[in-house]
Design a protein around this motif. Sequence first.
Motif, PDB file in Angstrom:
ATOM      1  N   SER A 192     -32.567 106.758  42.175  1.00 38.99           N
ATOM      2  CA  SER A 192     -31.474 106.276  41.321  1.00 38.99           C
ATOM      3  C   SER A 192     -31.912 105.031  40.559  1.00 38.99           C
ATOM      4  N   MET A 193     -32.646 104.137  41.223  1.00 44.88           N
ATOM      5  CA  MET A 193     -33.149 102.936  40.553  1.00 44.88           C
ATOM      6  C   MET A 193     -34.082 103.318  39.412  1.00 44.88           C
ATOM      7  N   ARG A 194     -34.950 104.285  39.663  1.00 52.18           N
ATOM      8  CA  ARG A 194     -35.875 104.737  38.622  1.00 52.18           C
ATOM      9  C   ARG A 194     -35.122 105.332  37.434  1.00 52.18           C
ATOM     10  N   ALA A 195     -34.110 106.121  37.698  1.00 52.77           N
ATOM     11  CA  ALA A 195     -33.323 106.740  36.633  1.00 52.77           C
ATOM     12  C   ALA A 195     -32.600 105.685  35.803  1.00 52.77           C
ATOM     13  N   PHE A 235     -33.498 102.506  35.520  1.00 55.85           N
ATOM     14  CA  PHE A 235     -34.524 101.736  34.811  1.00 55.85           C
ATOM     15  C   PHE A 235     -34.904 102.408  33.503  1.00 55.85           C
ATOM     16  N   TRP A 236     -35.194 103.697  33.544  1.00 54.20           N
ATOM     17  CA  TRP A 236     -35.566 104.411  32.323  1.00 54.20           C
ATOM     18  C   TRP A 236     -34.379 104.545  31.377  1.00 54.20           C
ATOM     19  N   SER A 237     -33.183 104.606  31.897  1.00 52.05           N
ATOM     20  CA  SER A 237     -31.996 104.689  31.053  1.00 52.05           C
ATOM     21  C   SER A 237     -31.757 103.383  30.305  1.00 52.05           C
ATOM     22  N   ALA A 273     -27.389 100.385  41.348  1.00 55.43           N
ATOM     23  CA  ALA A 273     -28.662 100.231  40.647  1.00 55.43           C
ATOM     24  C   ALA A 273     -28.442  99.598  39.271  1.00 55.43           C
ATOM     25  N   GLY A 274     -27.368  99.973  38.596  1.00 48.31           N
ATOM     26  CA  GLY A 274     -27.059  99.380  37.299  1.00 48.31           C
ATOM     27  C   GLY A 274     -26.747  97.896  37.407  1.00 48.31           C
ATOM     28  N   LEU A 275     -26.002  97.513  38.431  1.00 49.50           N
ATOM     29  CA  LEU A 275     -25.692  96.100  38.639  1.00 49.50           C
ATOM     30  C   LEU A 275     -26.952  95.302  38.967  1.00 49.50           C
ATOM     31  N   ILE A 276     -27.825  95.869  39.793  1.00 51.95           N
ATOM     32  CA  ILE A 276     -29.088  95.196  40.125  1.00 51.95           C
ATOM     33  C   ILE A 276     -29.961  95.070  38.877  1.00 51.95           C
ATOM     34  N   GLY A 277     -30.028  96.133  38.097  1.00 54.50           N
ATOM     35  CA  GLY A 277     -30.819  96.101  36.861  1.00 54.50           C
ATOM     36  C   GLY A 277     -30.283  95.086  35.868  1.00 54.50           C
TER      37      GLY A 277
END
Length: 69
Positions: free
Chosen positions: A15-18, A20-22, A47-51
């Motif tokens: 999910s983090m990888r997805a 990140f690329w998004s 993952a979005g909040l962390i990113g």
Amino acid sequence: MDELKKQPKASFLYSMRAVFWSFFGLRRKRDFDTDSASLNPVHVIIAGLIGAACFIGLLIAIIKLVVLG
């Protein structure tokens, strides 16, 4: 369509990888189709909040480096 529903749930790292690329807007249609069937929405939100936090932290660090520079 049945192939997508039989896929196991993705891990948090996937999910983090997805996410990140998004952030860059670089997702293939094949990956998007796979993601829509396997990603856990809670993982994507976290993952979005962390990113976003990492991105804001990077911007703040760059600004401090330039201003104090």
